[in-house]
Design an enzyme around this catalytic site. Sequence first.
Site, PDB file in Angstrom:
ATOM      1  N   LYS A 176      18.812  -5.669   4.978  1.00  0.00           N
ATOM      2  CA  LYS A 176      19.692  -5.873   3.810  1.00  0.00           C
ATOM      3  C   LYS A 176      21.067  -6.222   4.371  1.00  0.00           C
ATOM      4  O   LYS A 176      21.833  -5.354   4.783  1.00  0.00           O
ATOM      5  CB  LYS A 176      19.756  -4.565   3.000  1.00  0.00           C
ATOM      6  CG  LYS A 176      19.984  -4.780   1.515  1.00  0.00           C
ATOM      7  CD  LYS A 176      21.266  -5.468   1.144  1.00  0.00           C
ATOM      8  CE  LYS A 176      22.440  -4.507   1.062  1.00  0.00           C
ATOM      9  NZ  LYS A 176      23.732  -5.217   0.918  1.00  0.00           N
ATOM     10  N   GLU A 252      25.746   3.826  12.792  1.00  0.00           N
ATOM     11  CA  GLU A 252      27.014   3.444  13.430  1.00  0.00           C
ATOM     12  C   GLU A 252      28.037   3.338  12.311  1.00  0.00           C
ATOM     13  O   GLU A 252      27.945   2.442  11.464  1.00  0.00           O
ATOM     14  CB  GLU A 252      26.867   2.117  14.165  1.00  0.00           C
ATOM     15  CG  GLU A 252      25.946   2.235  15.382  1.00  0.00           C
ATOM     16  CD  GLU A 252      25.693   0.907  16.078  1.00  0.00           C
ATOM     17  OE1 GLU A 252      24.656   0.814  16.762  1.00  0.00           O
ATOM     18  OE2 GLU A 252      26.499  -0.016  15.917  1.00  0.00           O
ATOM     19  N   GLU A 388      40.741   5.082   8.057  1.00  0.00           N
ATOM     20  CA  GLU A 388      40.361   3.758   8.560  1.00  0.00           C
ATOM     21  C   GLU A 388      40.803   2.686   7.557  1.00  0.00           C
ATOM     22  O   GLU A 388      40.491   2.773   6.370  1.00  0.00           O
ATOM     23  CB  GLU A 388      38.841   3.689   8.744  1.00  0.00           C
ATOM     24  CG  GLU A 388      38.403   2.383   9.361  1.00  0.00           C
ATOM     25  CD  GLU A 388      36.886   2.262   9.438  1.00  0.00           C
ATOM     26  OE1 GLU A 388      36.212   2.493   8.423  1.00  0.00           O
ATOM     27  OE2 GLU A 388      36.377   1.911  10.519  1.00  0.00           O
TER      28      GLU A 388
HETATM   29  P1  NAD Z   1      29.736  -0.518   3.758  1.00  0.00           P
HETATM   30  O1  NAD Z   1      29.320   0.841   4.135  1.00  0.00           O
HETATM   31  O2  NAD Z   1      30.525  -0.692   2.521  1.00  0.00           O
HETATM   32  O3  NAD Z   1      28.481  -1.467   3.576  1.00  0.00           O
HETATM   33  C1  NAD Z   1      27.543  -1.653   4.612  1.00  0.00           C
HETATM   34  C2  NAD Z   1      26.211  -2.004   4.004  1.00  0.00           C
HETATM   35  O4  NAD Z   1      25.714  -0.903   3.263  1.00  0.00           O
HETATM   36  C3  NAD Z   1      26.253  -3.187   3.051  1.00  0.00           C
HETATM   37  O5  NAD Z   1      25.112  -3.975   3.265  1.00  0.00           O
HETATM   38  C4  NAD Z   1      26.202  -2.521   1.690  1.00  0.00           C
HETATM   39  O6  NAD Z   1      25.671  -3.334   0.676  1.00  0.00           O
HETATM   40  C5  NAD Z   1      25.298  -1.345   1.975  1.00  0.00           C
HETATM   41  N1  NAD Z   1      25.434  -0.211   1.065  1.00  0.00           N
HETATM   42  C6  NAD Z   1      26.556   0.210   0.425  1.00  0.00           C
HETATM   43  N2  NAD Z   1      26.286   1.314  -0.300  1.00  0.00           N
HETATM   44  C7  NAD Z   1      24.971   1.605  -0.116  1.00  0.00           C
HETATM   45  C8  NAD Z   1      24.096   2.622  -0.599  1.00  0.00           C
HETATM   46  N3  NAD Z   1      24.525   3.584  -1.408  1.00  0.00           N
HETATM   47  N4  NAD Z   1      22.807   2.593  -0.207  1.00  0.00           N
HETATM   48  C9  NAD Z   1      22.353   1.638   0.629  1.00  0.00           C
HETATM   49  N5  NAD Z   1      23.131   0.646   1.111  1.00  0.00           N
HETATM   50  C10 NAD Z   1      24.430   0.630   0.754  1.00  0.00           C
HETATM   51  O7  NAD Z   1      30.496  -1.103   5.027  1.00  0.00           O
HETATM   52  P2  NAD Z   1      31.225  -2.516   5.159  1.00  0.00           P
HETATM   53  O8  NAD Z   1      32.429  -2.484   4.286  1.00  0.00           O
HETATM   54  O9  NAD Z   1      30.217  -3.591   4.990  1.00  0.00           O
HETATM   55  O10 NAD Z   1      31.687  -2.507   6.692  1.00  0.00           O
HETATM   56  C11 NAD Z   1      32.870  -1.922   7.127  1.00  0.00           C
HETATM   57  C12 NAD Z   1      32.614  -0.519   7.621  1.00  0.00           C
HETATM   58  O11 NAD Z   1      31.587  -0.523   8.598  1.00  0.00           O
HETATM   59  C13 NAD Z   1      33.800   0.111   8.320  1.00  0.00           C
HETATM   60  O12 NAD Z   1      33.889   1.456   7.942  1.00  0.00           O
HETATM   61  C14 NAD Z   1      33.452   0.015   9.787  1.00  0.00           C
HETATM   62  O13 NAD Z   1      34.064   0.950  10.626  1.00  0.00           O
HETATM   63  C15 NAD Z   1      31.982   0.203   9.745  1.00  0.00           C
HETATM   64  N6  NAD Z   1      31.363  -0.367  10.941  1.00  0.00           N
HETATM   65  C16 NAD Z   1      30.951   0.469  11.926  1.00  0.00           C
HETATM   66  C17 NAD Z   1      30.399  -0.056  13.087  1.00  0.00           C
HETATM   67  C18 NAD Z   1      29.970   0.823  14.242  1.00  0.00           C
HETATM   68  O14 NAD Z   1      29.399   0.305  15.185  1.00  0.00           O
HETATM   69  N7  NAD Z   1      30.223   2.105  14.210  1.00  0.00           N
HETATM   70  C19 NAD Z   1      30.242  -1.431  13.215  1.00  0.00           C
HETATM   71  C20 NAD Z   1      30.679  -2.250  12.179  1.00  0.00           C
HETATM   72  C21 NAD Z   1      31.230  -1.705  11.039  1.00  0.00           C
HETATM   73  O1  6OD Z   2      28.579  -4.487  20.458  1.00  0.00           O
HETATM   74  C1  6OD Z   2      27.804  -3.847  19.736  1.00  0.00           C
HETATM   75  O2  6OD Z   2      26.613  -3.718  20.012  1.00  0.00           O
HETATM   76  C2  6OD Z   2      28.306  -3.210  18.517  1.00  0.00           C
HETATM   77  N1  6OD Z   2      27.420  -2.459  17.826  1.00  0.00           N
HETATM   78  C3  6OD Z   2      29.575  -3.435  18.124  1.00  0.00           C
HETATM   79  C4  6OD Z   2      30.161  -2.887  16.963  1.00  0.00           C
HETATM   80  C5  6OD Z   2      31.295  -3.419  16.477  1.00  0.00           C
HETATM   81  C6  6OD Z   2      31.854  -2.942  15.263  1.00  0.00           C
HETATM   82  O3  6OD Z   2      32.487  -3.599  14.480  1.00  0.00           O
END
Ligand code: NAD
Ligand code: 6OD
Length: 484
Positions: A176, A252, A388
């Site tokens: 998804k 993550e 964040e």
């Molecule tokens: P988000 O959590 O809003 O959405 C991520 C995904 O989850 C989307 O596909 C969304 O449609 C889905 N989603 C949302 N609510 C849901 C639910 N209740 N059930 C199932 N699926 C659901 O995140 P975002 O705004 O797309 O991305 C930004 C966030 O992601 C930031 O907090 C960032 O730190 C985090 N992030 C973390 C990492 C990591 O490696 N730790 C990497 C990239 C992004």
């Molecule tokens: O490099 C990767 O494998 C990884 N998961 C990076 C995450 C970046 C977050 O925005």
Amino acid sequence: MKDFKNFINGEWVGTGRTFEDRNPVDNSLIGHVHEAGQAEVDAAVAAARRALQGEWGRMTTARRVELLHAVADGINRRFDEFLQAEIADTGKPQSLASHVDIPRGAANFKVFADLIKNVPAESFTMDTPDGGQAVNYAVRGPRGVIGVVCPWNLPLLLMTWKVGPALACGNTVVVKPSEETPATATLLGEVMNEAGIPPGVYNVVHGFGPDSAGAFLTQHPDVDGITFTGETRTGEAIMKAAANGVRPVSFELGGKNAGIVFADAHFDKAVAGIARSAFENSGQVCLGTERVYVQRPIFERFVAALKAKAEGFRLGRPGDEGVSMGPLVSLEHREKVLSYYRKAAEEGATVVTGGGVPQMPGALAEGAWVQPTIWTGLPESAAVIREEIFGPCCHIAPFDTEEEVIALANDTPYGLAATVWTSDLGTAHRMGRALDVGICWINAWFLRDLRTAFGGAKQSGIGREGGVHSLEFYTELRNVCVKL
Ligand code: NAD
Ligand code: 6OD
């Protein structure tokens, strides 16, 4: 105009219920996305189950590896299409997407395909009560149907970082993608078919989170494990869904990462490194730095140098010459980031640079632009230091001692990453151990070796992926005990 359909059992499935996909550079319409409902998610999960029980499940490892290499080659062959799709959805500079996002999309298949050929299994010979012996040996099997829920900031990179190891281990997936960035996951469906991946192994369902494809997928009883990248709060919702049926999760999540610069650091490299970690991808990298701590003797000089870097970014269309910063992913996300820009001002920050919306020419004025922003002078309790933001911004504070900066850096519910700049080996190693994070870079940032463990401490995640650590989640380890 694009038409993004769901990819189920190797076929394109429209639903008639569509939402818009817009380009954040100028808010122009890219196309329409077919939202999957419960029926399409059911069909995708059922296709994934059939593939697992069929040809894919019976395939030799050697053949699976060959096919995953063909997928990586397919991404490389259609590199420019992936590049254009990714930059249209995200607005990120072409230079960034062509060096990071798309190459990693291919590497995520190659690395895990190669790894899976070379993983040993443990074996123990034991004495038995009757004076004989038994041999125990471990067997790894795929976990099953994996639900992959992805964010929008590095769409292809983060999606394939899950799909690569999942398929290498013999699982099937239902992906998804984020509703903001449907394009590259969809394009990958074409590549899967071209590469000869059997129908049902890779499925894509489009939609939102709650009451939509995200929730339907994560609540689905026939999904055996859920791997998710995104916000911590979304992780909480998905964990509740996964509790039904006691299904494992790999998460993550968010971060509020510290960048730490000691006075003995190579000054120019530290400035360049922190500038990258705070502003690359318009600050929309979970590993990015939003809290910078600089040792007092170089504080003023560092702030001035980072200000010059921030003001040196060229904002513009992704493919234009010299463009080094794009917009945020959407106007909605810009509202969130701007609310923090306002909060910082209200809380009494010194705005070193930025703090608002830049003047953009012509159609670009409709895009999701914000100025790269630096603050100083806030107490550690300020919202922009605690929460964040996920934008091109950071707060810089001075520190005196190593102990003090360790306490400051660790004072957060998150624990994803840190970047430390020093020329003292002792400091480097002590910081690497003292910071409560999943990954600590010394004199570097976002330097990735895909064989290493990757994940977050505290509220930044659950579990580790990368190298053999990915096997912990994507395989089920069984022990066979043979009495000799
Ligand atoms: P988000 O959590 O809003 O959405 C991520 C995904 O989850 C989307 O596909 C969304 O449609 C889905 N989603 C949302 N609510 C849901 C639910 N209740 N059930 C199932 N699926 C659901 O995140 P975002 O705004 O797309 O991305 C930004 C966030 O992601 C930031 O907090 C960032 O730190 C985090 N992030 C973390 C990492 C990591 O490696 N730790 C990497 C990239 C992004
Ligand atoms: O490099 C990767 O494998 C990884 N998961 C990076 C995450 C970046 C977050 O925005």
